[in-house]
Design a protein around this motif. Structure first.
Motif, PDB file in Angstrom:
ATOM      1  N   UNK A  71       2.708  -0.806  -2.825  1.00  0.00           N
ATOM      2  CA  UNK A  71       2.427  -1.924  -3.725  1.00  0.00           C
ATOM      3  C   UNK A  71       1.349  -2.860  -3.194  1.00  0.00           C
ATOM      4  N   UNK A  72       0.949  -2.667  -1.937  1.00  0.00           N
ATOM      5  CA  UNK A  72       0.056  -3.641  -1.307  1.00  0.00           C
ATOM      6  C   UNK A  72      -1.306  -3.053  -0.947  1.00  0.00           C
ATOM      7  N   UNK A  73      -1.716  -1.986  -1.611  1.00  0.00           N
ATOM      8  CA  UNK A  73      -2.970  -1.322  -1.246  1.00  0.00           C
ATOM      9  C   UNK A  73      -4.160  -2.265  -1.396  1.00  0.00           C
ATOM     10  N   UNK A  74      -4.285  -2.922  -2.544  1.00  0.00           N
ATOM     11  CA  UNK A  74      -5.424  -3.806  -2.763  1.00  0.00           C
ATOM     12  C   UNK A  74      -5.366  -5.027  -1.858  1.00  0.00           C
ATOM     13  N   UNK A  75      -4.189  -5.581  -1.674  1.00  0.00           N
ATOM     14  CA  UNK A  75      -4.030  -6.737  -0.802  1.00  0.00           C
ATOM     15  C   UNK A  75      -4.429  -6.399   0.625  1.00  0.00           C
ATOM     16  N   UNK A  76      -3.977  -5.254   1.093  1.00  0.00           N
ATOM     17  CA  UNK A  76      -4.310  -4.823   2.453  1.00  0.00           C
ATOM     18  C   UNK A  76      -5.811  -4.586   2.595  1.00  0.00           C
ATOM     19  N   UNK A  77      -6.425  -3.960   1.592  1.00  0.00           N
ATOM     20  CA  UNK A  77      -7.858  -3.657   1.657  1.00  0.00           C
ATOM     21  C   UNK A  77      -8.678  -4.929   1.833  1.00  0.00           C
ATOM     22  N   UNK A  78      -8.312  -5.981   1.131  1.00  0.00           N
ATOM     23  CA  UNK A  78      -9.064  -7.230   1.240  1.00  0.00           C
ATOM     24  C   UNK A  78      -8.871  -7.882   2.602  1.00  0.00           C
ATOM     25  N   UNK A  79      -7.721  -7.684   3.193  1.00  0.00           N
ATOM     26  CA  UNK A  79      -7.407  -8.326   4.470  1.00  0.00           C
ATOM     27  C   UNK A  79      -8.067  -7.618   5.648  1.00  0.00           C
ATOM     28  N   UNK A  80      -8.149  -6.282   5.605  1.00  0.00           N
ATOM     29  CA  UNK A  80      -8.676  -5.543   6.758  1.00  0.00           C
ATOM     30  C   UNK A  80     -10.161  -5.253   6.626  1.00  0.00           C
ATOM     31  N   UNK A  81     -10.799  -5.687   5.547  1.00  0.00           N
ATOM     32  CA  UNK A  81     -12.215  -5.397   5.335  1.00  0.00           C
ATOM     33  C   UNK A  81     -13.046  -5.880   6.522  1.00  0.00           C
ATOM     34  N   UNK A  82     -13.919  -5.008   7.003  1.00  0.00           N
ATOM     35  CA  UNK A  82     -14.821  -5.368   8.089  1.00  0.00           C
ATOM     36  C   UNK A  82     -14.286  -5.151   9.483  1.00  0.00           C
ATOM     37  N   UNK A  83     -13.025  -4.753   9.616  1.00  0.00           N
ATOM     38  CA  UNK A  83     -12.477  -4.494  10.945  1.00  0.00           C
ATOM     39  C   UNK A  83     -12.846  -3.079  11.379  1.00  0.00           C
ATOM     40  N   UNK A  84     -13.603  -2.917  12.452  1.00  0.00           N
ATOM     41  CA  UNK A  84     -13.991  -1.579  12.902  1.00  0.00           C
ATOM     42  C   UNK A  84     -12.824  -0.858  13.554  1.00  0.00           C
ATOM     43  N   UNK A  85     -12.773   0.461  13.381  1.00  0.00           N
ATOM     44  CA  UNK A  85     -11.732   1.245  14.040  1.00  0.00           C
ATOM     45  C   UNK A  85     -10.404   1.271  13.336  1.00  0.00           C
ATOM     46  N   UNK A  86     -10.298   0.618  12.163  1.00  0.00           N
ATOM     47  CA  UNK A  86      -9.053   0.634  11.394  1.00  0.00           C
ATOM     48  C   UNK A  86      -9.126   1.768  10.364  1.00  0.00           C
ATOM     49  N   UNK A  87      -8.181   2.686  10.434  1.00  0.00           N
ATOM     50  CA  UNK A  87      -8.146   3.815   9.516  1.00  0.00           C
ATOM     51  C   UNK A  87      -7.624   3.376   8.148  1.00  0.00           C
ATOM     52  N   UNK A  88      -7.927   4.122   7.083  1.00  0.00           N
ATOM     53  CA  UNK A  88      -7.359   3.803   5.767  1.00  0.00           C
ATOM     54  C   UNK A  88      -5.836   3.774   5.848  1.00  0.00           C
ATOM     55  N   UNK A  89      -5.203   2.768   5.254  1.00  0.00           N
ATOM     56  CA  UNK A  89      -3.746   2.663   5.363  1.00  0.00           C
ATOM     57  C   UNK A  89      -3.039   3.812   4.670  1.00  0.00           C
ATOM     58  N   UNK A  90      -1.842   4.140   5.166  1.00  0.00           N
ATOM     59  CA  UNK A  90      -1.010   5.148   4.527  1.00  0.00           C
ATOM     60  C   UNK A  90       0.266   4.467   4.032  1.00  0.00           C
ATOM     61  N   UNK A  91       0.882   5.077   3.042  1.00  0.00           N
ATOM     62  CA  UNK A  91       2.084   4.504   2.439  1.00  0.00           C
ATOM     63  C   UNK A  91       3.291   4.751   3.323  1.00  0.00           C
ATOM     64  N   UNK A  92       4.080   3.699   3.522  1.00  0.00           N
ATOM     65  CA  UNK A  92       5.305   3.824   4.285  1.00  0.00           C
ATOM     66  C   UNK A  92       6.456   4.319   3.440  1.00  0.00           C
ATOM     67  N   UNK A  93       7.618   4.430   4.074  1.00  0.00           N
ATOM     68  CA  UNK A  93       8.801   4.936   3.392  1.00  0.00           C
ATOM     69  C   UNK A  93       9.820   3.843   3.154  1.00  0.00           C
ATOM     70  N   UNK A  94      11.033   4.260   2.806  1.00  0.00           N
ATOM     71  CA  UNK A  94      12.096   3.313   2.482  1.00  0.00           C
ATOM     72  C   UNK A  94      12.659   2.635   3.727  1.00  0.00           C
ATOM     73  N   UNK A  95      12.479   3.229   4.899  1.00  0.00           N
ATOM     74  CA  UNK A  95      12.959   2.649   6.152  1.00  0.00           C
ATOM     75  C   UNK A  95      11.816   2.574   7.150  1.00  0.00           C
ATOM     76  N   UNK A  96      12.015   1.785   8.195  1.00  0.00           N
ATOM     77  CA  UNK A  96      10.995   1.708   9.239  1.00  0.00           C
ATOM     78  C   UNK A  96      10.765   3.072   9.869  1.00  0.00           C
ATOM     79  N   UNK A  97      11.850   3.808  10.069  1.00  0.00           N
ATOM     80  CA  UNK A  97      11.744   5.132  10.659  1.00  0.00           C
ATOM     81  C   UNK A  97      10.856   6.036   9.808  1.00  0.00           C
TER      82      UNK A  97
END
Length: 402
Positions: A71-97
């Motif tokens: 649910x936070x793909x666009x929000x995350x994209x705006x926050x990490x823009x311009x940070x070198x070495x950060x890979x495209x985010x992946x979707x997490x699951x229902x638990x931390x594990x």
């Protein structure tokens, strides 16, 4: 090959490729109303961005992999823009594990040797913790930062009454980043996929039969959980009130060759630059400027030209070293500025590539890097096309120390 450094980085195993997984898929409901805690600001900067930036440019770190809610793909994209070495985010699951496993699987195409797994809500992780995490995992395969308990722990014999508690000397509070050999923790997560929600990655490794070593944690490496934690974090951020600016200068003569290195970028030219390393005047000047902000001598002190190990060395190692020393001092790089003085080659076509490379090396957003160029109107050695000079300025924010 990484730097031979004094202090924390002496413990980094130089032949280990290390990636970081930052888990940011939770909702953070205990932090109160509003957006998830990892997207709230501390000191005017989103928590997630602060956390990611702490790892960028650290010796030994290759990539940082965020794991977020779908649910936070666009929000995350705006926050990490311009940070070198950060890979495209992946979707997490229902638990931390499940979220950690998703991050591990995302790295499988180009796997690291080691992986650090860190909570997004711990934005004050130090360079020392990162170095210790890498070194301890390289030695033992699995490791966690641990703190001794200050308070006495008691069990309850009945509601409202205490019984004898555990031996406090054998109890530890565990933090992140937790660090592992990548193949070890990936196999452990796959094997424990249906084992229920284990509380952390050390528990996953233990359930798979691995021993987990410890290294000293850091009391400042707090996890932002409650509204009160954010109040404290704002005070900590405000403590970076010692703003320092320092300058650097470097010059190298032209010699035989068909290219020059400027700002970490290879630029074709009719000559090369003479020097003990790759003679990158821009990175050398920036390195001296950063070292000046923390009173840490100059580039020749840290990398003596008389030492044969630096012959032909890439100058990105020097700037990364200086940036890491600033972080070890508890500081943040606010801005880097470089001015190149030469008649040729033309800097304009390479300016943006230089900004991006400098930002990547220093672990800061591109917006915090400026590269300019000028001539000396055909006066002096640069005007006679005998070499190139560079001026640099660095601005950092440090905790106030009397």
């Amino acid at each position: 090959m990484l730097l031979k450094r004094q202090s924390a980085d002496e413990r980094v195993h130089t032949d280990m490729r290390t990636d970081v997984i930052v888990v940011a898929a939770g909702r953070g409901q205990r932090a109160g109303d509003g957006m998830p805690k990892q997207y709230r600001t501390v000191g005017g900067e989103p928590v997630l961005r602060r956390t990611l930036a702490r790892f960028l440019g650290q010796p030994g770190i290759r990539f940082v992999q965020p794991v977020i809610s779908p649910d936070h793909v666009e929000l995350c994209a705006s926050i990490v823009a311009g940070l070198p070495g950060v890979l495209p985010p992946v979707a997490g699951g229902a638990t931390r594990q499940a979220s950690v496993r998703a991050g591990l699987e995302a790295l499988a195409g180009d796997p690291p040797d080691l992986v650090l797994i860190h909570d997004a809500a711990r934005p004050f992780v130090s360079a020392r913790l990162v170095a210790d995490a890498i070194a301890t995992a390289a030695e033992h395969g699995a490791a966690v930062p641990a703190l001794p308990l200050v308070d006495t722990i008691k069990a309850l014999s009945a509601p409202g009454f205490v019984a004898t508690g555990p031996d406090r000397d054998r109890i530890r509070s565990v933090q992140t980043p937790q660090s592992f050999r990548y193949d070890l923790i990936l196999a452990a997560h796959r094997a424990q996929a249906d084992a229920g929600d284990l509380t952390d990655d050390a528990a996953v490794a233990e359930a798979a039969g691995h021993r987990v070593a410890t290294f000293p944690g850091d009391p400042a490496n707090v996890k932002l959980t409650t509204p009160e934690d954010f109040v404290t974090a704002e005070r900590n951020a405000a403590a970076l009130v010692d703003i320092r600016t320092s300058t650097g200068f470097d010059v190298h003569a032209f010699g035989p060759g068909d290219h020059v290195w400027l700002g970490g970028v290879r630029i074709p030219h009719e000559f090369g630059l003479s020097g003990h390393s790759d003679a990158d005047v821009v990175l050398h000047a920036l390195t001296d400027a950063l070292l000046g902000t923390i009173g840490s001598a100059d580039i020749g002190h840290h990398f003596p030209p008389s030492d044969p190990q630096w012959k032909g060395a890439a100058s990105d190692r020097f700037l990364a070293h200086a940036a890491a020393l600033v972080r070890e001092a508890g500081g943040r790089i606010a801005h880097l500025d470089a001015t190149v003085i030469c008649e040729a080659p033309k800097i304009g076509p390479h300016r943006e590539a230089m900004r991006e490379r400098i930002a990547e090396i220093a672990g800061i957003p591109v917006a915090r890097v400026s590269v300019k160029a000028t001539t000396s109107e055909r006066l002096g050695f640069t005007g006679r096309r005998e070499g190139i000079a560079a001026l640099a300025a660095a601005t950092v924010r440090l905790p106030w120390v009397d």
